[in-house]
Design a protein around this motif. Structure first.
Motif, short mmCIF file in Angstrom:
data_model
loop_
_atom_site.label_atom_id
_atom_site.label_comp_id
_atom_site.label_asym_id
_atom_site.label_seq_id
_atom_site.Cartn_x
_atom_site.Cartn_y
_atom_site.Cartn_z
N ASP A 95 -9.79 9.39 0.34
CA ASP A 95 -9.34 8.02 0.16
C ASP A 95 -7.83 7.95 0.33
N ARG A 96 -7.37 7.15 1.28
CA ARG A 96 -5.94 7.17 1.61
C ARG A 96 -5.10 6.56 0.50
N ARG A 97 -5.62 5.60 -0.25
CA ARG A 97 -4.86 5.03 -1.37
C ARG A 97 -4.68 6.05 -2.49
N TRP A 110 -2.27 8.75 -1.26
CA TRP A 110 -0.87 8.31 -1.24
C TRP A 110 -0.31 8.26 -2.66
N THR A 117 -7.60 2.38 -7.52
CA THR A 117 -6.64 1.94 -6.52
C THR A 117 -5.34 2.71 -6.66
N TYR A 118 -4.47 2.50 -5.69
CA TYR A 118 -3.15 3.13 -5.73
C TYR A 118 -2.36 2.65 -6.93
N GLU A 119 -2.43 1.36 -7.21
CA GLU A 119 -1.67 0.82 -8.34
C GLU A 119 -2.22 1.30 -9.68
N ILE A 122 1.11 1.00 2.03
CA ILE A 122 0.47 2.30 2.13
C ILE A 122 0.29 2.64 3.60
N ASN A 131 -3.36 -5.48 -9.54
CA ASN A 131 -3.84 -4.26 -8.90
C ASN A 131 -3.72 -3.03 -9.79
#
Length: 423
Positions: free
Chosen positions: A279-281, A284, A173-175, A327, A86
């Protein structure tokens, strides 16, 4: 034998036709026969295997290269690689890992093991080894590129043709945001003024206001003097869609990460993403970065006052535990800050302070009035101050009304208070 071979070719799964042609999957020669009594078997890839789900084929060959014989064993081993995949350190990281843990299975070639090509492994190792080292892990021996065949071998999987660049991924992405924040030395948010083509890449000229999230090894003077950054063009000639979006709309904000040259005169961008506020990712990840920055500043201040050295600003979030943290949902991840919310908080604080001052003023006036009535002689020649208690209450109400009228801006009306005292 010939009839059996024809039937086997007709029964070949249709998903093999839809595989990328660059994988160099072998075709069935006429001299090969079906493997009877083989120890290997084709097993469907479960949808719960996050690493290899929708990888491009539906069945994997067991046992695999690591002698994993059951699906549960493969799932238990692959779940540890999901955070690294990720991170999106390379586009083909999933292809490389799945070709080892869940290799493609061709029923007519069960005894032949289709490995990844050496060039694919080396291409993935270059960026991903640095990311793993930043998180405290070395490149594992099972991914040693020397054990894989060269690209000239027709029985290996090579990298597919790339359509996007490493510096501007299509899927942020978050990662990937956290991983690039940990690897790079500089991270900031800015708007793009213009983009010009130069030798070897693009020169991005920024607008005045640049907000830094991380500036390791960068002085304040360098941060104030930053006007442009350089993004290197990939050798594969990939197209950066984020640069096209910046050209079309100059009002958009972008998250840029990279490093500064040793002389401190130029900035090189290795990660470019559009600022995705909804975008919530992405939201965060930015909140995690800001929280880590506040904690690092507090730690530096406390360490300076105690006479010890401070800590690095990115060490608190550069752990696998942070990547594995769930998340929050969109309902619990509301928007903090913003002009409207800041204005509301400011008005609430102002109203709270005004109410507190008003209560203190009323209390002081009431206490002074009560003290004066206690010191005054009692009516009708009496000696007790309790006999004048109704009059003291009237004076308190008068002071309260007087204070409210003064707040509204009315003038002092003597006749009003005379009539009020007679009533």
């Amino acid at each position: 034998m010939l009839l059996t071979l024809v039937l086997a070719l007709l029964a070949q799964p249709l998903y093999l036709i839809a595989m990328p042609p660059e994988w160099n999957l072998p075709s069935m020669p006429t001299s090969w026969a079906l493997p009877f009594g083989s120890s290997h078997r084709c097993v469907p890839i479960p949808s719960t295997m996050q690493l290899c789900d929708k990888i491009g084929y539906r069945e994997m060959r067991l046992p695999n290269m690591l002698n994993h014989d059951t699906v549960n064993e493969v799932m238990e081993q692959t779940k540890h690689w999901v955070p690294l995949a990720n991170l999106a350190c390379h586009k083909e990281i999933r292809v490389l890992l799945c070709s080892i843990y869940a290799p493609v299975c061709i029923p007519q070639l069960l005894e032949r093991q289709i490995k990844p090509c050496r060039t694919l492994c080396e291409a993935v190792m270059r960026p991903c080894a640095a990311v793993m080292q930043k998180f405290g892990y070395a490149w594992p021996e099972i991914l040693n590129c020397e054990q894989f065949p060269p690209e000239t071998d027709h029985m290996c999987i090579k990298a597919t043709q790339r359509t996007d660049c490493d510096a501007c991924p299509n899927n942020v992405t978050y990662e990937s945001v956290i991983g690039n924040y940990c690897v790079n030395n500089v991270a900031f948010k800015a708007r793009v003024d213009s983009i010009t083509k130069e030798s070897g890449g693009f020169r991005i000229r920024l607008k005045r206001r640049v907000r830094f999230f991380k500036s390791t090894g960068v002085s304040r003077r360098q941060k104030r003097s930053i006007r442009s950054v350089f993004i290197q063009e990939d050798s594969s000639g990939c197209a950066c869609g984020t640069l096209e979006a910046a050209r079309n709309d100059s009002s958009k904000r972008f998250l840029m990460m990279g490093s500064v040259s040793p002389d401190g005169t130029s900035f090189s961008v290795t990660f470019l993403a559009e600022w995705q506020q909804r975008d919530r990712r992405f939201k965060w990840a930015i909140r995690k970065i800001r929280g880590s920055r506040r904690r690092s500043r507090a730690g530096e201040i406390s360490a300076t006052s105690a006479g010890s050295a401070g800590t690095n600003s990115s060490e608190s979030i550069c752990t696998l535990s942070q990547l594995n943290e769930p998340i929050p949902t969109s309902t619990s991840l509301g928007r903090r800050g913003g002009r409207g919310n800041r204005r509301k908080r400011k008005n609430r604080r102002r109203k709270k302070n005004n109410d507190r001052r008003r209560r203190n003023r009323k209390t002081s006036r009431s206490d002074s009035t009560a003290a004066a009535s206690d010191r005054a002689p009692a009516r009708d020649g009496g000696t007790s101050a309790a006999a004048d208690r109704p009059g003291r209450r009237r004076r308190q109400r008068r002071n309260r009304d007087n204070d409210s009228r003064d707040r509204r801006g009315y003038a002092y009306d003597k006749s009003y208070y005379k009539n009020y005292q007679k009533s």
